[in-house]
Design a protein around this motif. Structure first.
Motif, PDB file in Angstrom:
ATOM      1  N   TRP A  98      38.671  44.987  40.159  1.00 35.86           N
ATOM      2  CA  TRP A  98      38.851  43.713  39.427  1.00 35.86           C
ATOM      3  C   TRP A  98      38.561  43.852  37.947  1.00 35.86           C
ATOM      4  O   TRP A  98      38.988  43.047  37.142  1.00 35.86           O
ATOM      5  CB  TRP A  98      37.983  42.612  40.044  1.00 35.86           C
ATOM      6  CG  TRP A  98      36.498  42.868  39.977  1.00 35.86           C
ATOM      7  CD1 TRP A  98      35.747  43.491  40.917  1.00 35.86           C
ATOM      8  CD2 TRP A  98      35.606  42.513  38.913  1.00 35.86           C
ATOM      9  NE1 TRP A  98      34.430  43.556  40.516  1.00 35.86           N
ATOM     10  CE2 TRP A  98      34.318  42.953  39.287  1.00 35.86           C
ATOM     11  CE3 TRP A  98      35.760  41.859  37.670  1.00 35.86           C
ATOM     12  CZ2 TRP A  98      33.194  42.779  38.486  1.00 35.86           C
ATOM     13  CZ3 TRP A  98      34.639  41.682  36.872  1.00 35.86           C
ATOM     14  CH2 TRP A  98      33.366  42.136  37.277  1.00 35.86           C
ATOM     15  N   PRO A 101      42.183  45.108  35.285  1.00 37.38           N
ATOM     16  CA  PRO A 101      42.187  44.985  36.733  1.00 37.38           C
ATOM     17  C   PRO A 101      43.354  45.719  37.388  1.00 37.38           C
ATOM     18  O   PRO A 101      44.386  45.964  36.764  1.00 37.38           O
ATOM     19  CB  PRO A 101      42.383  43.480  36.909  1.00 37.38           C
ATOM     20  CG  PRO A 101      43.193  43.054  35.709  1.00 37.38           C
ATOM     21  CD  PRO A 101      42.884  44.004  34.604  1.00 37.38           C
ATOM     22  N   VAL A 139      42.322  43.457  43.035  1.00 36.40           N
ATOM     23  CA  VAL A 139      41.980  42.041  43.019  1.00 36.40           C
ATOM     24  C   VAL A 139      43.233  41.253  43.392  1.00 36.40           C
ATOM     25  O   VAL A 139      44.300  41.463  42.846  1.00 36.40           O
ATOM     26  CB  VAL A 139      41.362  41.612  41.665  1.00 36.40           C
ATOM     27  CG1 VAL A 139      42.274  41.915  40.505  1.00 36.40           C
ATOM     28  CG2 VAL A 139      40.973  40.138  41.692  1.00 36.40           C
ATOM     29  N   ASN A 143      41.359  35.552  42.844  1.00 37.35           N
ATOM     30  CA  ASN A 143      40.210  36.352  42.408  1.00 37.35           C
ATOM     31  C   ASN A 143      39.425  36.950  43.568  1.00 37.35           C
ATOM     32  O   ASN A 143      38.221  37.098  43.500  1.00 37.35           O
ATOM     33  CB  ASN A 143      39.287  35.471  41.557  1.00 37.35           C
ATOM     34  CG  ASN A 143      38.904  36.174  40.265  1.00 37.35           C
ATOM     35  OD1 ASN A 143      39.377  37.292  40.015  1.00 37.35           O
ATOM     36  ND2 ASN A 143      38.064  35.558  39.474  1.00 37.35           N
ATOM     37  N   ARG A 144      40.114  37.291  44.659  1.00 38.84           N
ATOM     38  CA  ARG A 144      39.439  37.875  45.818  1.00 38.84           C
ATOM     39  C   ARG A 144      39.580  39.395  45.791  1.00 38.84           C
ATOM     40  O   ARG A 144      40.602  39.923  45.351  1.00 38.84           O
ATOM     41  CB  ARG A 144      40.053  37.349  47.128  1.00 38.84           C
ATOM     42  CG  ARG A 144      40.137  35.839  47.252  1.00 38.84           C
ATOM     43  CD  ARG A 144      38.785  35.168  47.271  1.00 38.84           C
ATOM     44  NE  ARG A 144      37.937  35.576  48.384  1.00 38.84           N
ATOM     45  CZ  ARG A 144      37.663  34.812  49.446  1.00 38.84           C
ATOM     46  NH1 ARG A 144      38.167  33.600  49.559  1.00 38.84           N
ATOM     47  NH2 ARG A 144      36.854  35.252  50.397  1.00 38.84           N
ATOM     48  N   VAL A 145      38.560  40.075  46.295  1.00 37.97           N
ATOM     49  CA  VAL A 145      38.630  41.534  46.416  1.00 37.97           C
ATOM     50  C   VAL A 145      39.632  41.885  47.503  1.00 37.97           C
ATOM     51  O   VAL A 145      39.674  41.245  48.553  1.00 37.97           O
ATOM     52  CB  VAL A 145      37.247  42.108  46.786  1.00 37.97           C
ATOM     53  CG1 VAL A 145      37.333  43.604  47.068  1.00 37.97           C
ATOM     54  CG2 VAL A 145      36.247  41.837  45.668  1.00 37.97           C
TER      55      VAL A 145
END
Ligand code: ASP
Ligand code: MG
Length: 404
Positions: A98, A101, A139, A143-145
């Motif tokens: 991220w 990114p 990412v 905005n999630r891994v």
């Protein structure tokens, strides 16, 4: 001066001593005057453990949280290697997906990289800084891994090499290159100096586990020169590259095999329009991969239909077929004891007789062929598993691949 992405797999960073060894290798590359970015996997065994934790919490778990958990393995090694490099006097820092990114889609657990913003890393490289990037992660929207599927650090490395316009992507692993066949079975197997993207793609998808299949697709698309080599020796590795970089193209470059096969035969299926769709539609809907398919011409209004699936999917495939067959048939036969053996080579595009060499070599060893399938650069046969070793050795000799 060259710009190089170096990638180290799980066994290469398996403990602290090995990570220190990796730091020395990176330093050597920097000392040669090259610009370097590094991609690391998790320490060997760590990702398996993290996956097991998720399953212990809940068999059916949120894929986004699975990603949050399993991505941590790479974060540990990226930080540790950055420390190791700093100890050697090199300016280095870690980068999580991220932070760069590395932007991916939202297919959590097997996400695809959509874009990499390489500007900051390039700026750093130009000042002699080494970026240590956590592989396998990105990412996703919201905005999630995300993670890229098992073995995904290879794909991170190749994608990063493309984004940074690197001259080469060196993949350090526990084997020292790509061999003509599995050296554990055929002692005479030879390490290849070079192999084309197409051949590597075939062998990766046919069971050779050297590189993640997706990373080879990515390398081919972006013309990234990939070198596979060992982090434990100084032997030269194998270069995966465009065909025109290879002067002497072998007719057959390698022989791959996959034991992950099962065969299903539907006997006496009513021969009428739509039978293939009726059988394979429900299998596709159930997400079951079907590989080889053979349908014979009918003689008495019925035909036999044979196909292969991954072994682990056999029971599911049988259930799907039985539950959905709208066309009459006599019976179903299955066989789990089969293996697919394939000869691969771009040279066969322009040569006849490659398949015949295979059939003859197998016939001489009295090995029966169940199914044959071909593509432009490969011939595959399905045979009984007990003949795997015999077939590999016979074919290796028949195509003149044995080391002198
Ligand atoms: N650590 C991840 C795995 O074990 C990714 C990788 O090593 O490439 O699958
Ligand atoms: Mg790997």
């Amino acid at each position: 001066m060259a710009r190089i992405v170096m990638k180290f797999g799980g066994t290469s960073v398996g403990d602290i001593a090995r990570i220190k060894n990796v730091a020395l290798r990176v330093k050597a590359e920097v000392d040669r005057g090259n610009q370097v970015a590094v991609v690391v996997s998790a320490m060997s065994g760590v990702t398996n453990q993290l996956v097991a934790y998720c399953t212990e919490m809940a068999t059916l778990h949120d894929a986004r949280e699975y990603d949050a958990v399993v991505a941590t393995g790479e974060q540990v090694t990226s930080g540790l290697l950055a420390i190791g490099l700093q100890e050697l006097g090199i300016q280095a820092r870690s980068w999580a997906g991220w932070q760069i990114p590395i932007i991916s889609d939202d297919a959590h657990g097997k996400a695809r990289i959509e874009d990499i913003k390489g500007d900051e890393i390039i700026k750093g490289m130009e000042q002699g800084h080494v970026a240590v990037v956590a592989g396998f992660q990105g990412v996703a929207p919201g905005n999630r891994v995300s993670t890229l599927g098992r073995g995904g650090s290879d794909t991170t490395a190749v994608a990063l090499a493309a984004a940074l316009k690197a001259d080469r992507c060196d993949i350090y692993t526990d084997v020292d290159g790509v061999y003509t066949t599995d050296p554990r079975i055929v002692k005479a197997a030879k390490k290849l100096d070079k192999i084309t993207y197409e051949e590597m793609l075939e062998s990766a998808s046919l069971g050779a586990k050297v590189l993640q299949t997706r990373s080879v697709e990515m390398a081919m698309k972006h013309h990234v020169r990939v070198q596979v080599l060992s982090s434990f020796s100084d032997a030269p590795g194998t270069l995966v590259c465009d065909e025109d970089e290879i002067v002497e193209k072998a007719l057959v470059s390698g022989i791959a095999y996959s034991r992950d096969e099962a065969k299903v035969t539907l006997i006496g299926v009513q021969d009428q329009p739509g039978i293939a769709a009726a059988i394979f539609g429900p299998l596709a809907d159930a997400n079951i991969n079907v590989d080889m398919i053979v349908q014979n011409t009918s003689h008495d209004g019925t035909t036999d239909m044979t196909f292969t699936t991954p072994r682990a999917d056999l029971e599911r495939a049988l259930k799907v077929v039985k539950d959905n067959m709208k066309v009459p048939y006599k019976s179903i036969d299955t066989d789990k004891g089969v293996v697919k053996v394939s000869v691969i080579g771009v040279g066969m595009r322009s040569h006849a007789g490659v398949a015949q060499t295979m059939f003859k070599a197998l016939a001489e060893k009295k090995i029966n062929i169940h199914i044959i399938s071909t593509s432009e650069i490969k011939v595959s046969v399905l045979i009984s598993e007990e003949y795997t070793e015999l077939a590999l050795r016979a074919l290796h000799t028949a195509y003149g691949l044995d080391a002198a």
